[in-house]
Design a protein around this motif. Structure first.
Motif, PDB file in Angstrom:
ATOM      1  N   GLN A 195       0.853  -1.178   0.000  1.00  0.00           N
ATOM      2  CA  GLN A 195       0.000   0.000   0.000  1.00  0.00           C
ATOM      3  C   GLN A 195       0.901   1.245   0.000  1.00  0.00           C
ATOM      4  O   GLN A 195       1.872   1.325   0.751  1.00  0.00           O
ATOM      5  CB  GLN A 195      -0.894   0.011   1.241  1.00  0.00           C
ATOM      6  CG  GLN A 195      -1.832  -1.183   1.344  1.00  0.00           C
ATOM      7  CD  GLN A 195      -2.961  -1.097   0.328  1.00  0.00           C
ATOM      8  OE1 GLN A 195      -3.349  -0.007  -0.090  1.00  0.00           O
ATOM      9  NE2 GLN A 195      -3.482  -2.247  -0.065  1.00  0.00           N
ATOM     10  N   LEU A 225       0.943   5.303   0.492  1.00  0.00           N
ATOM     11  CA  LEU A 225       0.185   6.416   1.054  1.00  0.00           C
ATOM     12  C   LEU A 225       1.028   7.691   0.995  1.00  0.00           C
ATOM     13  O   LEU A 225       2.260   7.643   1.105  1.00  0.00           O
ATOM     14  CB  LEU A 225      -0.227   6.129   2.504  1.00  0.00           C
ATOM     15  CG  LEU A 225      -1.160   4.935   2.732  1.00  0.00           C
ATOM     16  CD1 LEU A 225      -0.367   3.659   2.916  1.00  0.00           C
ATOM     17  CD2 LEU A 225      -2.057   5.181   3.937  1.00  0.00           C
ATOM     18  N   CYS A 263      -3.365  10.721  -0.142  1.00  0.00           N
ATOM     19  CA  CYS A 263      -3.713   9.448  -0.774  1.00  0.00           C
ATOM     20  C   CYS A 263      -3.545   8.335   0.258  1.00  0.00           C
ATOM     21  O   CYS A 263      -2.420   8.061   0.690  1.00  0.00           O
ATOM     22  CB  CYS A 263      -2.825   9.176  -1.986  1.00  0.00           C
ATOM     23  SG  CYS A 263      -2.888  10.477  -3.243  1.00  0.00           S
ATOM     24  N   THR A 264      -4.653   7.649   0.629  1.00  0.00           N
ATOM     25  CA  THR A 264      -4.570   6.649   1.709  1.00  0.00           C
ATOM     26  C   THR A 264      -5.376   5.367   1.433  1.00  0.00           C
ATOM     27  O   THR A 264      -6.224   5.004   2.261  1.00  0.00           O
ATOM     28  CB  THR A 264      -5.063   7.283   3.017  1.00  0.00           C
ATOM     29  OG1 THR A 264      -6.407   7.746   2.839  1.00  0.00           O
ATOM     30  CG2 THR A 264      -4.169   8.400   3.483  1.00  0.00           C
ATOM     31  N   PRO A 265      -5.162   4.583   0.428  1.00  0.00           N
ATOM     32  CA  PRO A 265      -4.322   4.887  -0.737  1.00  0.00           C
ATOM     33  C   PRO A 265      -5.050   5.675  -1.818  1.00  0.00           C
ATOM     34  O   PRO A 265      -4.427   6.184  -2.735  1.00  0.00           O
ATOM     35  CB  PRO A 265      -3.929   3.507  -1.223  1.00  0.00           C
ATOM     36  CG  PRO A 265      -5.098   2.657  -0.876  1.00  0.00           C
ATOM     37  CD  PRO A 265      -5.661   3.209   0.401  1.00  0.00           C
ATOM     38  N   THR A 266      -6.396   5.773  -1.722  1.00  0.00           N
ATOM     39  CA  THR A 266      -7.125   6.553  -2.722  1.00  0.00           C
ATOM     40  C   THR A 266      -6.902   8.040  -2.466  1.00  0.00           C
ATOM     41  O   THR A 266      -6.984   8.504  -1.323  1.00  0.00           O
ATOM     42  CB  THR A 266      -8.627   6.230  -2.658  1.00  0.00           C
ATOM     43  OG1 THR A 266      -8.813   4.815  -2.841  1.00  0.00           O
ATOM     44  CG2 THR A 266      -9.386   6.977  -3.738  1.00  0.00           C
ATOM     45  N   CYS A 267      -6.650   8.782  -3.518  1.00  0.00           N
ATOM     46  CA  CYS A 267      -6.364  10.211  -3.377  1.00  0.00           C
ATOM     47  C   CYS A 267      -7.654  10.996  -3.165  1.00  0.00           C
ATOM     48  O   CYS A 267      -8.695  10.695  -3.768  1.00  0.00           O
ATOM     49  CB  CYS A 267      -5.641  10.731  -4.611  1.00  0.00           C
ATOM     50  SG  CYS A 267      -4.016   9.969  -4.866  1.00  0.00           S
ATOM     51  N   THR A 268      -7.568  11.999  -2.310  1.00  0.00           N
ATOM     52  CA  THR A 268      -8.744  12.815  -2.001  1.00  0.00           C
ATOM     53  C   THR A 268      -9.137  13.706  -3.171  1.00  0.00           C
ATOM     54  O   THR A 268     -10.312  14.018  -3.353  1.00  0.00           O
ATOM     55  CB  THR A 268      -8.456  13.693  -0.771  1.00  0.00           C
ATOM     56  OG1 THR A 268      -7.284  14.479  -1.027  1.00  0.00           O
ATOM     57  CG2 THR A 268      -8.223  12.829   0.458  1.00  0.00           C
ATOM     58  N   ASP A 269      -8.166  14.145  -3.956  1.00  0.00           N
ATOM     59  CA  ASP A 269      -8.428  14.996  -5.118  1.00  0.00           C
ATOM     60  C   ASP A 269      -7.697  14.384  -6.304  1.00  0.00           C
ATOM     61  O   ASP A 269      -6.514  14.638  -6.533  1.00  0.00           O
ATOM     62  CB  ASP A 269      -7.942  16.423  -4.851  1.00  0.00           C
ATOM     63  CG  ASP A 269      -8.331  17.394  -5.966  1.00  0.00           C
ATOM     64  OD1 ASP A 269      -8.848  16.936  -7.005  1.00  0.00           O
ATOM     65  OD2 ASP A 269      -8.103  18.611  -5.797  1.00  0.00           O
ATOM     66  N   THR A 270      -8.413  13.557  -7.054  1.00  0.00           N
ATOM     67  CA  THR A 270      -7.784  12.821  -8.152  1.00  0.00           C
ATOM     68  C   THR A 270      -7.393  13.729  -9.319  1.00  0.00           C
ATOM     69  O   THR A 270      -6.570  13.339 -10.151  1.00  0.00           O
ATOM     70  CB  THR A 270      -8.733  11.726  -8.660  1.00  0.00           C
ATOM     71  OG1 THR A 270      -9.991  12.319  -9.028  1.00  0.00           O
ATOM     72  CG2 THR A 270      -8.970  10.677  -7.578  1.00  0.00           C
ATOM     73  N   THR A 274      -1.970  12.290  -7.963  1.00  0.00           N
ATOM     74  CA  THR A 274      -1.976  10.959  -8.566  1.00  0.00           C
ATOM     75  C   THR A 274      -0.754  10.198  -8.081  1.00  0.00           C
ATOM     76  O   THR A 274       0.365  10.738  -8.095  1.00  0.00           O
ATOM     77  CB  THR A 274      -1.943  11.035 -10.105  1.00  0.00           C
ATOM     78  OG1 THR A 274      -3.040  11.836 -10.562  1.00  0.00           O
ATOM     79  CG2 THR A 274      -2.039   9.646 -10.717  1.00  0.00           C
ATOM     80  N   SER A 296       3.016   4.577 -10.790  1.00  0.00           N
ATOM     81  CA  SER A 296       3.351   3.163 -10.609  1.00  0.00           C
ATOM     82  C   SER A 296       4.675   2.970  -9.873  1.00  0.00           C
ATOM     83  O   SER A 296       4.908   1.924  -9.262  1.00  0.00           O
ATOM     84  CB  SER A 296       3.413   2.468 -11.977  1.00  0.00           C
ATOM     85  OG  SER A 296       4.381   3.107 -12.807  1.00  0.00           O
TER      86      SER A 296
END
Length: 232
Positions: free
Chosen positions: A66, A68, A81-88, A92, A95
């Motif tokens: 994961q 972050l 990002c945790t892991p999804t970013c709050t503001d995509t 970003t 990889s």
């Protein structure tokens, strides 16, 4: 530095809390080491920047870790990002674990901290955070033409100032020399006047002496008996 260390400790706790409920098999020997560049500076023309996060894992499972990202301001921190970013649209995760920031502004200047965690391990060393990368975006600089014009104006003013000072110095030096020359000529004239008076006086005395000498030695011999007789 102390506030940053406190915030880092809070981030570790938050990091562990995020991954606490992730299921997996414990691998107690899993060890993660994270490396981040301490500083990244960009100028005002840069709109997109990548902040790298390199890590090495030993004795960990082959599963993907994961990734972050957090950022730390003066007295607060933000989970990006945790892991999804709050503001995509702005943040970003690439990889290679780096964080890409778009629409970069001066307000994005902060310390960016990367976190790596292997979810299938309960070992403490399997969840680590980096030392952070300080991102600094410089503000807009003055136009080079304006700076050039300003330098010309300042140089011209300095030249005029130096010229005025030089002219004043020359004026006072010339005036001082003129006064000294005038005094010297006055003294010389007075001396010449005194010498002329003495010369005239001497010439008169010499002339009188000559006349007297001539009168005493050029009398007729016929006058001598009378003079002798009279004296007798």
């Amino acid at each position: 530095m102390a506030p940053f260390n406190k915030c880092k400790a809070v981030l570790v706790l938050e990091f562990n809390w995020i991954l606490y409920n992730i299921a997996g098999h414990a691998v107690d020997t899993c060890n993660v080491i994270i490396t981040q560049h301490p500083l990244k500076e960009v100028d005002n023309t840069v709109n997109t920047v990548n902040i790298t996060c390199r890590f090495s894992a030993s004795n960990c499972s082959g599963s993907q870790p994961q990734i972050l990202w957090f950022r730390y301001f003066a007295f607060t921190h933000e989970a990006l990002c945790t892991p999804t970013c709050t503001d995509t649209q702005k943040f970003t995760v690439e990889s290679n674990s780096s964080l890409q920031i778009k629409k970069l502004t001066i307000n994005d200047s902060a310390i960016y901290i990367c976190g790596i965690a292997f979810s299938d391990s309960n070992a403490t060393t399997s969840k680590q955070v980096g030392n952070g990368t300080k991102l600094v975006k410089r503000g807009p600089e003055k136009d080079s033409t304006e700076v050039y014009i300003l330098m010309i104006v300042l140089s011209s003013l300095l030249f005029l100032y130096n010229t005025a000072i030089f002219a004043v110095i020359i004026f006072y030096k010339s005036k001082s020399k003129l006064v000294k020359k005038t005094k010297k000529e006055d003294v010389k004239g007075e001396h010449h006047k005194n010498m002329s008076g003495r010369t005239v006086c001497r010439a008169i005395v010499q002339e009188l002496y000559k006349k007297r000498y001539a009168n005493n030695h050029n009398q007729p011999e016929c006058l001598e008996p009378d003079n002798i007789y009279q004296n007798r």
